[in-house]
Write a protein that holds these residues in place. Structure first.
Motif, mmCIF file in Angstrom:
data_model
loop_
_atom_site.group_PDB
_atom_site.id
_atom_site.type_symbol
_atom_site.label_atom_id
_atom_site.label_comp_id
_atom_site.label_asym_id
_atom_site.label_seq_id
_atom_site.Cartn_x
_atom_site.Cartn_y
_atom_site.Cartn_z
ATOM 1 N N SER A 110 0.939 -1.132 -0.102
ATOM 2 C CA SER A 110 0.091 0.132 -0.031
ATOM 3 C C SER A 110 0.998 1.280 -0.025
ATOM 4 C CB SER A 110 -1.013 0.116 1.384
ATOM 5 O OG SER A 110 -1.407 1.194 1.381
ATOM 6 N N PRO A 111 0.269 2.339 -0.612
ATOM 7 C CA PRO A 111 1.226 3.564 -0.433
ATOM 8 C C PRO A 111 1.237 4.023 0.857
ATOM 9 C CG PRO A 111 -0.220 3.537 -2.194
ATOM 10 C CD PRO A 111 -0.861 2.315 -1.409
ATOM 11 N N LEU A 112 0.330 3.465 1.629
ATOM 12 C CA LEU A 112 0.530 3.925 3.205
ATOM 13 C C LEU A 112 1.791 3.186 4.066
ATOM 14 C CD1 LEU A 112 -3.134 3.615 4.543
ATOM 15 C CD2 LEU A 112 -1.875 5.616 4.624
ATOM 16 N N SER A 113 2.514 2.141 3.336
ATOM 17 C CA SER A 113 3.611 1.639 3.960
ATOM 18 C C SER A 113 4.603 2.497 4.133
ATOM 19 C CB SER A 113 4.082 0.755 2.863
ATOM 20 O OG SER A 113 3.088 -0.286 2.338
ATOM 21 N N CYS A 170 -1.116 11.677 6.390
ATOM 22 C CA CYS A 170 -0.851 11.947 7.659
ATOM 23 C C CYS A 170 0.312 10.948 8.164
ATOM 24 C CB CYS A 170 -1.872 11.619 8.669
ATOM 25 S SG CYS A 170 -3.375 12.631 8.835
ATOM 26 N N GLN A 171 1.411 11.302 8.497
ATOM 27 C CA GLN A 171 2.556 10.354 8.880
ATOM 28 C C GLN A 171 2.520 9.801 10.476
ATOM 29 O OE1 GLN A 171 4.991 9.558 7.129
ATOM 30 N NE2 GLN A 171 5.789 8.225 8.819
ATOM 31 N N ASN A 172 1.963 8.579 10.573
ATOM 32 C CA ASN A 172 1.884 8.105 11.898
ATOM 33 C C ASN A 172 1.340 9.030 12.916
ATOM 34 O OD1 ASN A 172 3.256 5.865 10.944
ATOM 35 N ND2 ASN A 172 5.383 6.448 11.570
ATOM 36 N N ASN A 173 0.319 9.623 12.817
ATOM 37 C CA ASN A 173 -0.091 10.549 13.732
ATOM 38 C C ASN A 173 -0.708 9.826 14.980
ATOM 39 O OD1 ASN A 173 -0.840 12.955 14.815
ATOM 40 N ND2 ASN A 173 -2.732 13.208 13.821
ATOM 41 N N GLY A 174 -0.275 10.103 15.980
ATOM 42 C CA GLY A 174 -0.894 9.327 17.147
ATOM 43 C C GLY A 174 -0.220 7.954 17.297
ATOM 44 N N GLY A 175 0.860 7.728 16.664
ATOM 45 C CA GLY A 175 1.498 6.335 16.379
ATOM 46 C C GLY A 175 2.062 6.011 17.695
ATOM 47 N N GLY A 176 2.298 6.810 18.877
ATOM 48 C CA GLY A 176 2.957 6.605 19.934
ATOM 49 C C GLY A 176 2.231 5.817 21.052
ATOM 50 N N GLU A 186 19.324 15.279 2.720
ATOM 51 C CA GLU A 186 18.174 15.279 3.517
ATOM 52 C C GLU A 186 17.701 14.178 4.280
ATOM 53 O OE1 GLU A 186 15.782 17.818 5.711
ATOM 54 O OE2 GLU A 186 16.284 18.752 3.707
ATOM 55 N N SER A 187 17.408 13.978 5.527
ATOM 56 C CA SER A 187 17.059 12.874 6.178
ATOM 57 C C SER A 187 15.675 12.859 6.503
ATOM 58 C CB SER A 187 17.953 12.276 7.349
ATOM 59 O OG SER A 187 19.023 11.653 7.003
ATOM 60 N N TYR A 188 14.586 12.045 6.232
ATOM 61 C CA TYR A 188 13.170 12.245 6.372
ATOM 62 C C TYR A 188 12.912 11.225 7.585
ATOM 63 C CZ TYR A 188 13.420 14.377 1.741
ATOM 64 O OH TYR A 188 14.010 15.153 0.844
ATOM 65 N N GLY A 189 13.605 10.537 7.867
ATOM 66 C CA GLY A 189 13.370 9.618 9.061
ATOM 67 C C GLY A 189 12.229 8.432 8.450
ATOM 68 N N ASN A 190 11.448 8.103 9.141
ATOM 69 C CA ASN A 190 10.451 7.123 8.784
ATOM 70 C C ASN A 190 9.379 7.710 7.903
ATOM 71 O OD1 ASN A 190 11.731 4.877 9.941
ATOM 72 N ND2 ASN A 190 10.381 4.780 11.710
ATOM 73 N N ILE A 191 8.925 7.347 6.621
ATOM 74 C CA ILE A 191 8.010 7.969 5.860
ATOM 75 C C ILE A 191 6.944 7.203 5.249
ATOM 76 C CG2 ILE A 191 9.838 8.251 4.278
ATOM 77 C CD1 ILE A 191 8.802 11.093 3.503
ATOM 78 N N THR A 192 5.780 7.664 4.880
ATOM 79 C CA THR A 192 5.015 6.647 3.694
ATOM 80 C C THR A 192 5.571 6.642 2.275
ATOM 81 O OG1 THR A 192 3.526 8.360 3.473
ATOM 82 C CG2 THR A 192 3.165 7.159 5.221
ATOM 83 N N LEU A 193 5.228 5.670 1.669
ATOM 84 C CA LEU A 193 5.558 5.685 0.240
ATOM 85 C C LEU A 193 4.976 7.172 -0.328
ATOM 86 C CD1 LEU A 193 5.647 2.038 -0.412
ATOM 87 C CD2 LEU A 193 7.520 3.486 -0.197
ATOM 88 N N ARG A 194 3.846 7.298 -0.079
ATOM 89 C CA ARG A 194 3.055 8.366 -0.656
ATOM 90 C C ARG A 194 3.947 9.806 -0.372
ATOM 91 N NH1 ARG A 194 -1.987 10.120 -2.053
ATOM 92 N NH2 ARG A 194 -2.749 12.074 -1.278
#
Length: 799
Positions: free
Chosen positions: A407-410, A722-728, A444-452
């Motif tokens: 998924s592009p959400l990956s 949204c990038q992992n919003n509330g993922g913690g 540039e470093s983006y950290g963990n990021i969705t494929l989208r």
């Protein structure tokens, strides 16, 4: 049983009948008429709307000369190269045919299987069709010519009717065309070159004939081929006793002919259009270039005159406003290329081949060698959704069979200098054992990021690792399915950088491949000729062939991701105010080329930009860096290419109804790659050793366009924005902070930015903002919290 007398009588009668028929055929055929062969008509090219574009290509340039005006050196060169037994044979040489076949089997230089007499007969006929009846007719004409015409007449006739390229038929016209002199003034070295043209001018003219064969008939390959043939002919003359070794030793330097003089009718873009249509017609029929040069053809094209002019004006406007070779040396040799394709049919509606076809000969809409960079990434995403990410948990032998559709959400690791691994977790190394550390633009470093979002900001490392997880072979299959060619312009697919565009397909191929996404996965080969007629009768008609390259759900998802690039990412400069656009920017390593490829549902357009010396004979020429070009520090696909695309498409689509893209339905599973996990943490940036390299192949390694933040980014239909919003696992801290947040929470607290923030949330409510951290989280503060995990994206205090 029949008696021997009866059998003998029947045989004799049958032979007599054959001899009688042969005699009748011999009597009925006529010897060649050079004057009749000189007649030719124009070829007429038509625009898409049926109006005439140009009449050209049928002007046969011929001036008949007698035997005395033909240099002896020319006669010797032709005999040694084409027909050694010419002085003694009877027009047909069975041994010559056998010798040609033998030499061909050995892979060496060959003489023609047919004699000069046979070639004279063949070339003097107006029709060049190859049928059995024609072959028999030519046989009897050859016999008549061999028995009734003197060798001098045959030789003069042959050299007067033969085609030498550049519209020149006959030795006199060819001498004037290539060397600006009369045939009688040609020296032996020049004659050897002229004789080489008789083997096929399209492949032996040093100027090249890319309209006939853009791959093999380039100026460079033609020159190499011509020199080899020229040397061989001179050596053969020595062997045959037609030239002394002393004279041969005097010809060391190839007699380079003059540059071709271009037809003014073919100025501007017209020459590129004509050559594109001509090449397609010749490559899809049995019609030869010689036959086409005789004229009489009506060629109906797909080119839209209005769009061609709009594309040319868009390029000229951007060039004139920004490029000044007199002011900046970095502005020299700047080239643009472009092509526009109708997704519903594959029809090429417009191309931009260069400044002027009479000055810059090779079309920039065709293959140029300019790598496409990050515009290749959509094929990686399509492959991930089509084939899936390989699963290494079952062992290396089962990984190919166990795949998970992506998924592009990956989530993938977007760190700079990411250590690229094989799908099974092993570190990838090249043949020399060197690891690959994938860089991003400006490190540039983006950290963990969705494929989208990785596509939105054109991050390299996620897509290089994704390509490894899916398999670069599958990425190649997806690119080919979309419409790219598996030819010399397709890069080595065995290295990780393949996924970020080391290949160099043409602008037309890229426009056609993106048109496949616009057409919801239906692929149609780009074409420029709809129909060709001669004497009112169709001799060629194009048939649109539709192939299913991808499921519509896959194509729609690629489109949705690319639409986001234009709306919120690196492609915002290509946005059209009245309609939806999907597209991708591309820039290569060392800033050697820049692209923008994008589409609406009705039209797909690719624009390329690079610096390359026009002089194709310059062996040292190559792509030049564009740092400082146009007064900019670096040329990105988002700059001049996207500007040209925007200006052209705004005009081209002005009178067309705005059509929305189909809604993309969810696809695949949310997977994690490149070391990313469900609980993102700061990704360390490895330091490369002296032995590490970021360029595994000679082809420039593409880098993306520098991202521009979009503070208004909000959650989309499925939260793709949204990038992992509330993922913690915990809520945001009460206080804003100046230090790096380490855990991502759900809700921001309230308070002022007085102490270090330890969690990231949606923001507090008090007026004093905290300061965003430069690590994998943001300090907590005022306003809506930013959902991205990498605080380094923003210079302002992060919420």
């Amino acid at each position: 049983m029949p008696s021997w007398k009866l059998v003998s009588g029947l045989c004799i009668g049958f032979l007599g009948l054959l001899m009688g028929l042969a005699g009748l055929a011999y009597a009925m055929v006529a010897k060649p008429d050079i004057k009749a062969a000189a007649k030719a008509e124009n070829n007429v090219y038509f625009w898409k709307d049926g109006t005439q574009m140009v009449a050209t290509g049928g002007e046969v340039n011929r001036q008949v000369i007698d035997y005395a005006q033909i240099p002896e050196a020319m006669r010797n060169a032709v005999i040694s190269a084409e027909n050694k037994s010419f002085d003694s044979d009877h027009g047909i040489d069975p041994m010559g045919i056998a010798r040609a076949l033998f030499n061909m089997a050995k892979g060496g230089e060959t003489q023609g299987g047919s004699t000069i007499t046979q070639q004279y007969v063949k070339n003097s006929r107006l029709s060049q069709e190859q049928t059995l009846s024609r072959k028999f007719e030519e046989l009897f004409i050859t016999l008549k010519v061999g028995s009734e015409m003197k060798k001098k007449e045959v030789m003069a006739g042959y050299l007067n009717v033969s085609y030498y390229g550049r519209g020149a038929s006959g030795l006199q016209a060819a001498a004037r065309t290539y060397y600006g002199k009369d045939a009688k003034d040609l020296n032996a070295s020049e004659c050897a070159f002229m004789a080489s043209l008789l083997k096929g001018a399209s492949y032996y003219d040093p100027a090249g004939a890319p309209e006939v064969d853009p791959v093999q008939a380039t100026a460079e390959k033609n020159l190499e081929r011509a020199k080899k043939r020229w040397n061989w002919i001179l050596d053969e003359e020595v062997k045959d006793g037609r030239m002394s070794q002393k004279e041969r030793d005097g010809y060391k330097e190839f007699p380079m002919p003059d540059k071709p003089k271009r037809n003014e009718q073919l100025g501007g873009q017209i020459g590129y259009l004509v050559n594109t249509a001509k090449a397609e017609f010749l490559n899809n029929t049995d019609v030869t270039k010689d036959m086409l040069d005789q004229g009489g053809y009506e060629i109906h094209t797909t080119f839209d005159r209005k769009k061609v002019n709009q594309l040319s004006k868009a390029v000229k406007r951007v060039y004139d406003e920004n490029i000044d070779p007199k002011k900046r040396p970095e502005d020299t040799h700047v080239q643009f290329g472009g092509s526009s394709v109708d997704p519903k049919t594959g029809a090429i509606e417009a191309i931009y081949g260069g400044e002027d076809a009479t000055k810059h000969y090779t079309s920039n809409a065709g293959p140029t060698g300019a790598a496409v960079g990050s515009t290749f990434k959509p094929f990686v995403l399509a492959a991930a959704m089509e084939y899936g990410k390989r699963d290494a948990s079952g062992g290396p032998d089962q990984g190919e069979s166990q795949r998970t559709k992506v998924s592009p959400l990956s989530i993938y690791n977007g760190a700079d200098k990411l250590k690229i691994k094989k799908y099974n977790g092993e570190v990838w190394t090249d043949k020399e054992g060197k690891e690959w550390l994938q860089t991003n633009d400006d490190h540039e470093s983006y950290g963990n990021i969705t494929l989208r979002e990785a596509m939105q900001w054109s991050a390299n490392s996620p897509y290089v690792q994704l390509g490894m997880d899916v398999g670069t072979d599958k990425v190649k299959e997806a690119a080919i399915a979309a419409g790219l060619k598996d030819d010399q312009y397709m890069a080595d697919a065995s290295v990780p950088s393949f996924s970020i565009g080391t290949s160099s397909p043409s602008a037309t191929s890229m426009a056609g491949a993106y048109a496949t996404f616009a057409a919801r996965g239906q692929q149609r080969e780009p074409f420029s000729v709809t129909e060709v007629k001669k004497s009112g009768k169709p001799v060629y008609q194009h048939k649109v062939v539709t192939k299913s390259a991808f499921d519509s759900v896959i194509a729609d998802n690629v489109t949705d991701v690319l639409k986001n690039v234009v709306e919120k990412g690196t492609g915002t400069s290509a946005r059209l105010t009245d309609r939806e656009v999907a597209g991708k920017t591309g820039t290569t390593d060392d800033n050697l080329s820049a692209w923008f490829v994008g589409y609406t549902p009705q039209l797909s357009t690719a624009i390329s930009m690079y610096r390359l010396d026009d002089d194709e004979k310059n062996k040292d020429r190559g792509f030049e860096k564009m740092y400082g070009t146009g007064g900019q520090n670096k040329i990105h696909g988002a700059s001049f290419p996207a500007q040209v695309w925007h200006d052209y498409m705004a005009e081209a689509m002005k009178d067309q109804k705005a059509v929305a893209f189909p809604k993309a339905e969810p696809i695949g599973d949310k997977v994690y790659g490149g070391g990313a996990s469900k609980k993102p943490s700061p990704t360390p940036t490895p330091t490369p050793t002296a032995s590490e390299t970021t360029t595994p192949t000679p082809t420039p390694t593409p880098t993306p366009d520098a991202p521009t933040p979009d503070p208004t980014d909000t959650c989309g239909t499925w939260g793709w924005n949204c990038q992992n919003n509330g993922g913690g696992n915990s809520t945001g801290g009460e206080d804003g902070g100046t230090n790096v947040g380490t855990i991502q929470g759900n809700d921001g607290g309230t308070g002022t930015g007085t102490s270090a923030g330890t969690t990231e949330g949606d923001g507090g409510s008090t007026p004093d903002p905290g300061t965003g951290g430069n690590g994998n989280g943001n300090g907590n503060g005022n306003g809506n919290g930013n959902s991205n995990s990498n605080g380094a994206w923003f210079g302002d205090p992060a919420g």
